[in-house]
Motif scaffolding. Structure first.
Motif, PDB file in Angstrom:
ATOM      1  N   ALA A  83       0.853  -1.183   0.000  1.00 54.71           N
ATOM      2  CA  ALA A  83       0.000   0.000   0.000  1.00 54.71           C
ATOM      3  C   ALA A  83       0.889   1.233   0.000  1.00 54.71           C
ATOM      4  CB  ALA A  83      -0.908   0.004   1.225  1.00 54.71           C
ATOM      5  N   VAL A  84       0.668   2.125  -0.955  1.00 56.31           N
ATOM      6  CA  VAL A  84       1.421   3.371  -1.039  1.00 56.31           C
ATOM      7  C   VAL A  84       0.483   4.531  -0.722  1.00 56.31           C
ATOM      8  CG1 VAL A  84       2.802   4.889  -2.502  1.00 56.31           C
ATOM      9  CG2 VAL A  84       2.971   2.400  -2.776  1.00 56.31           C
ATOM     10  N   ASP A  85       0.744   5.205   0.381  1.00 52.85           N
ATOM     11  CA  ASP A  85      -0.043   6.321   0.912  1.00 52.85           C
ATOM     12  C   ASP A  85      -1.446   5.852   1.321  1.00 52.85           C
ATOM     13  OD1 ASP A  85       2.121   7.991   0.747  1.00 52.85           O
ATOM     14  OD2 ASP A  85       1.522   8.891  -1.151  1.00 52.85           O
ATOM     15  N   THR A  86      -1.968   6.444   2.396  1.00 57.54           N
ATOM     16  CA  THR A  86      -3.047   5.762   3.114  1.00 57.54           C
ATOM     17  C   THR A  86      -4.288   6.576   3.435  1.00 57.54           C
ATOM     18  OG1 THR A  86      -2.185   6.364   5.303  1.00 57.54           O
ATOM     19  CG2 THR A  86      -1.295   4.351   4.276  1.00 57.54           C
ATOM     20  N   GLY A  87      -4.254   7.895   3.332  1.00 61.14           N
ATOM     21  CA  GLY A  87      -5.347   8.702   3.851  1.00 61.14           C
ATOM     22  C   GLY A  87      -5.140   8.988   5.325  1.00 61.14           C
ATOM     23  N   THR A  88      -5.998   9.832   5.865  1.00 55.40           N
ATOM     24  CA  THR A  88      -5.870  10.248   7.249  1.00 55.40           C
ATOM     25  C   THR A  88      -6.503   9.252   8.211  1.00 55.40           C
ATOM     26  OG1 THR A  88      -7.925  11.503   7.109  1.00 55.40           O
ATOM     27  CG2 THR A  88      -5.880  12.699   6.663  1.00 55.40           C
ATOM     28  N   ARG A  89      -6.152   9.418   9.475  1.00 54.03           N
ATOM     29  CA  ARG A  89      -6.823   8.651  10.515  1.00 54.03           C
ATOM     30  C   ARG A  89      -8.165   9.345  10.803  1.00 54.03           C
ATOM     31  NH1 ARG A  89      -5.156   8.889  16.844  1.00 54.03           N
ATOM     32  NH2 ARG A  89      -6.689   7.410  17.655  1.00 54.03           N
ATOM     33  N   GLY A  90      -9.132   9.019   9.984  1.00 54.49           N
ATOM     34  CA  GLY A  90     -10.457   9.611  10.095  1.00 54.49           C
ATOM     35  C   GLY A  90     -11.505   8.613   9.653  1.00 54.49           C
ATOM     36  N   GLU A  91     -12.749   8.886   9.973  1.00 52.44           N
ATOM     37  CA  GLU A  91     -13.824   7.926   9.704  1.00 52.44           C
ATOM     38  C   GLU A  91     -13.926   7.576   8.227  1.00 52.44           C
ATOM     39  OE1 GLU A  91     -17.464   9.325  11.290  1.00 52.44           O
ATOM     40  OE2 GLU A  91     -16.783   9.302  13.387  1.00 52.44           O
ATOM     41  N   ASP A  92     -13.815   8.577   7.346  1.00 47.19           N
ATOM     42  CA  ASP A  92     -13.980   8.319   5.914  1.00 47.19           C
ATOM     43  C   ASP A  92     -12.892   7.391   5.386  1.00 47.19           C
ATOM     44  OD1 ASP A  92     -16.138  10.009   5.951  1.00 47.19           O
ATOM     45  OD2 ASP A  92     -15.075  11.734   5.133  1.00 47.19           O
ATOM     46  N   SER A  93     -11.653   7.666   5.768  1.00 45.99           N
ATOM     47  CA  SER A  93     -10.548   6.842   5.278  1.00 45.99           C
ATOM     48  C   SER A  93     -10.606   5.432   5.852  1.00 45.99           C
ATOM     49  CB  SER A  93      -9.205   7.494   5.623  1.00 45.99           C
ATOM     50  OG  SER A  93      -9.045   8.733   4.961  1.00 45.99           O
ATOM     51  N   VAL A  94     -10.893   5.310   7.137  1.00 46.23           N
ATOM     52  CA  VAL A  94     -10.962   3.987   7.768  1.00 46.23           C
ATOM     53  C   VAL A  94     -12.064   3.152   7.130  1.00 46.23           C
ATOM     54  CG1 VAL A  94     -11.493   2.754   9.901  1.00 46.23           C
ATOM     55  CG2 VAL A  94      -9.963   4.723   9.962  1.00 46.23           C
ATOM     56  N   ALA A  95     -13.233   3.743   6.926  1.00 50.66           N
ATOM     57  CA  ALA A  95     -14.347   3.009   6.331  1.00 50.66           C
ATOM     58  C   ALA A  95     -13.999   2.550   4.914  1.00 50.66           C
ATOM     59  CB  ALA A  95     -15.599   3.883   6.312  1.00 50.66           C
ATOM     60  N   ALA A  96     -13.319   3.401   4.163  1.00 47.30           N
ATOM     61  CA  ALA A  96     -12.946   3.027   2.797  1.00 47.30           C
ATOM     62  C   ALA A  96     -11.951   1.877   2.791  1.00 47.30           C
ATOM     63  CB  ALA A  96     -12.365   4.247   2.085  1.00 47.30           C
ATOM     64  N   TRP A  97     -10.977   1.919   3.706  1.00 46.38           N
ATOM     65  CA  TRP A  97     -10.006   0.823   3.781  1.00 46.38           C
ATOM     66  C   TRP A  97     -10.684  -0.481   4.185  1.00 46.38           C
ATOM     67  CZ3 TRP A  97      -5.514  -0.437   2.008  1.00 46.38           C
ATOM     68  CH2 TRP A  97      -4.597   0.555   1.640  1.00 46.38           C
ATOM     69  N   LYS A  98     -11.593  -0.433   5.137  1.00 47.60           N
ATOM     70  CA  LYS A  98     -12.281  -1.653   5.561  1.00 47.60           C
ATOM     71  C   LYS A  98     -13.079  -2.248   4.414  1.00 47.60           C
ATOM     72  CE  LYS A  98     -12.588  -0.714  10.523  1.00 47.60           C
ATOM     73  NZ  LYS A  98     -13.490  -0.437  11.680  1.00 47.60           N
ATOM     74  N   ALA A  99     -13.727  -1.388   3.619  1.00 47.06           N
ATOM     75  CA  ALA A  99     -14.486  -1.883   2.471  1.00 47.06           C
ATOM     76  C   ALA A  99     -13.560  -2.478   1.421  1.00 47.06           C
ATOM     77  CB  ALA A  99     -15.311  -0.740   1.867  1.00 47.06           C
ATOM     78  N   LEU A 100     -12.408  -1.865   1.208  1.00 45.15           N
ATOM     79  CA  LEU A 100     -11.456  -2.373   0.224  1.00 45.15           C
ATOM     80  C   LEU A 100     -10.902  -3.732   0.654  1.00 45.15           C
ATOM     81  CD1 LEU A 100     -10.120  -1.177  -2.438  1.00 45.15           C
ATOM     82  CD2 LEU A 100      -8.115  -0.759  -0.987  1.00 45.15           C
ATOM     83  N   LEU A 101     -10.591  -3.848   1.941  1.00 49.18           N
ATOM     84  CA  LEU A 101     -10.024  -5.096   2.445  1.00 49.18           C
ATOM     85  C   LEU A 101     -11.053  -6.224   2.472  1.00 49.18           C
ATOM     86  CD1 LEU A 101      -7.894  -3.606   5.365  1.00 49.18           C
ATOM     87  CD2 LEU A 101      -7.047  -4.505   3.174  1.00 49.18           C
ATOM     88  N   ALA A 102     -12.325  -5.847   2.574  1.00 46.70           N
ATOM     89  CA  ALA A 102     -13.383  -6.860   2.550  1.00 46.70           C
ATOM     90  C   ALA A 102     -13.849  -7.167   1.137  1.00 46.70           C
ATOM     91  CB  ALA A 102     -14.572  -6.387   3.393  1.00 46.70           C
ATOM     92  N   GLY A 103     -13.499  -6.291   0.179  1.00 47.39           N
ATOM     93  CA  GLY A 103     -13.953  -6.448  -1.191  1.00 47.39           C
ATOM     94  C   GLY A 103     -12.826  -6.804  -2.136  1.00 47.39           C
ATOM     95  N   PRO A 104     -12.312  -5.840  -2.926  1.00 43.16           N
ATOM     96  CA  PRO A 104     -11.291  -6.149  -3.939  1.00 43.16           C
ATOM     97  C   PRO A 104     -10.030  -6.798  -3.385  1.00 43.16           C
ATOM     98  CG  PRO A 104     -12.198  -3.958  -4.299  1.00 43.16           C
ATOM     99  CD  PRO A 104     -12.741  -4.430  -2.983  1.00 43.16           C
ATOM    100  N   LEU A 105      -9.691  -6.501  -2.111  1.00 46.77           N
ATOM    101  CA  LEU A 105      -8.474  -7.079  -1.532  1.00 46.77           C
ATOM    102  C   LEU A 105      -8.779  -8.183  -0.516  1.00 46.77           C
ATOM    103  CD1 LEU A 105      -6.192  -3.939  -1.001  1.00 46.77           C
ATOM    104  CD2 LEU A 105      -6.215  -5.565  -2.911  1.00 46.77           C
ATOM    105  N   ALA A 106      -9.963  -8.734  -0.570  1.00 49.27           N
ATOM    106  CA  ALA A 106     -10.317  -9.815   0.360  1.00 49.27           C
ATOM    107  C   ALA A 106      -9.326 -10.971   0.217  1.00 49.27           C
ATOM    108  CB  ALA A 106     -11.736 -10.300   0.085  1.00 49.27           C
ATOM    109  N   ASP A 107      -8.866 -11.466   1.349  1.00 50.27           N
ATOM    110  CA  ASP A 107      -7.927 -12.588   1.413  1.00 50.27           C
ATOM    111  C   ASP A 107      -6.544 -12.251   0.847  1.00 50.27           C
ATOM    112  OD1 ASP A 107      -9.964 -14.255   2.477  1.00 50.27           O
ATOM    113  OD2 ASP A 107     -10.704 -14.613   0.430  1.00 50.27           O
ATOM    114  N   THR A 108      -6.257 -10.962   0.660  1.00 48.45           N
ATOM    115  CA  THR A 108      -4.936 -10.535   0.183  1.00 48.45           C
ATOM    116  C   THR A 108      -4.271  -9.717   1.279  1.00 48.45           C
ATOM    117  OG1 THR A 108      -5.762 -10.408  -2.090  1.00 48.45           O
ATOM    118  CG2 THR A 108      -3.661  -9.312  -1.613  1.00 48.45           C
TER     119      THR A 108
END
Length: 372
Positions: A83-108
């Motif tokens: 992962a290159v660059d991450t967004g801030t420690r904020g609700e919007d960024s955290v929610a987006a990462w959780k969705a990405l990890l559960a979706g396109p990056l699931a099991d990766t």
């Protein structure tokens, strides 16, 4: 290249995490100002990964604030991804990462986290990802130390050195009181706890990612040791905020190094990057991927030099940094952006001073600049 509409502005240390910038154009794709946008107006939808090249995917990490998002990159990295660059420690960024990890990056798994520089929109969730996946963090040493310093530098009251800095720039008592009421050490609110150690990126070294050789190319001015990554074989440059297509990275003098020369560092970095090939696909930290590296660097260089010339002409009599706002910025400077405007104005005045084109005199703690 379109002329500037606004100057970019950076927040004072310890106040808020905004780190940019000024809008040069609102055009959405194709060819513009000597730059070519291969994706046209196509940008990643929320939660979508867009393949830039095999093994390199682009997404936008949403954030609150005027920038709205930062570009993140997902690079194949053996059995996992970097992962290159991450967004801030904020609700919007955290929610987006959780969705990405559960979706396109699931099991990766995220095997490594790389941050181009210390600003919260780029490093804010690095620690969160590193701890979640037991993944190493890759940064240049100075950028990593900047995060650690700013997170640790939390105090109940604004330090005297900061109020002296504001006074030196020409702030009045009311402006100092308003800024002081915001407190000190707010940087840590936007950055998750980093791992206790990191992997250092060094200028010129080779970094292997999924079998590809990437060269670390550092720049300065926007941040002290910003890391870009160059893949010469595939003609790709991960540029972070060192080269942006439609907005110009903020360059500010700060209280941490009041005798520094960030604009001189920025101009030197532009010259350094001009030695890279011109046919690279540039992947910026904000805005769209583009071709036209040298045209963009030339435009950034010319803009700052024109502003320096105009500012020098304005110093026919001694002036403070706050007196230069109208000359430098095409917008009203209110309480919400005065700290950012001050940093940019001081960076330009300091460059004139270093070049011998301006002299500074201190009177009752206030800095006055006149043509040299």
């Amino acid at each position: 290249m379109a002329t500037a509409i606004d100057r970019g502005l950076v927040a004072d240390e310890g106040l808020v995490p905004t780190s940019h910038m000024h809008v040069l154009s609102d055009a959405a794709g194709g060819v513009e100002g000597g730059l070519t946008y291969p994706f046209g107006g196509r940008a990643p939808a929320p939660g979508e990964l867009v393949t830039v090249l095999p093994g390199i995917r682009w997404w936008r990490v949403p954030m609150s604030g005027p920038l709205k998002h930062v570009n993140g990159l997902i690079l194949d990295d053996g059995a996992g991804v970097m992962a290159v660059d991450t967004g801030t420690r904020g609700e919007d960024s955290v929610a987006a990462w959780k969705a990405l990890l559960a979706g396109p990056l699931a099991d990766t798994p995220v095997s490594r986290v790389l941050c181009t520089h210390f600003h919260p929109d780029h490093v804010g969730l690095a620690g969160w990802l590193c701890h979640r996946f037991d993944a190493p963090l890759l940064m240049t040493r100075t950028e990593w130390l900047m995060v650690r310093m700013l997170v640790a530098d939390a105090q109940p009251e604004v330090p005297q050195g900061m109020t002296d800095f504001w006074r030196g720039a020409g702030w009045d008592a009311a402006q100092i009181a308003t800024a002081s009421a915001r407190g000190w050490g707010n940087f840590g609110r936007y950055v998750s706890r980093l791992p206790i150690g990191f992997t250092r990126l060094r200028d010129g070294e080779a970094l292997t990612i999924d079998g590809a050789a990437w060269e670390v190319v550092t720049g300065s001015g926007h941040s002290p040791e910003h890391a870009c990554l160059l893949d010469r074989e595939r003609r790709v440059l991960i540029a972070g905020d060192q080269v942006l297509p439609r907005i110009s990275s903020n360059v500010s003098l700060t209280v941490s190094e009041p005798e520094g020369d960030p604009l001189g560092d920025w101009l030197a970095s532009i010259a350094k990057l001009k030695r890279l090939p011109d046919d690279l696909l540039v992947l910026p930290g904000h805005g769209d991927p583009f071709y036209g590296l040298h045209a963009r660097l030339d435009a950034l260089d010319a803009e700052h030099r024109e502003r320096l010339d105009g500012l020098e002409a304005y110093l026919t009599e001694p002036r403070r940094a706050v007196d230069c706002f109208a000359r430098l910025f095409r917008r009203a400077i209110g309480p919400d952006v005065i700290g950012m405007a001050t940093g940019e104005a001081l960076a330009h005045l300091r460059r004139l001073e270093v070049e011998g084109r301006a002299v500074r005199e201190t009177r009752d703690g206030v800095w006055w600049y006149a043509r040299g």
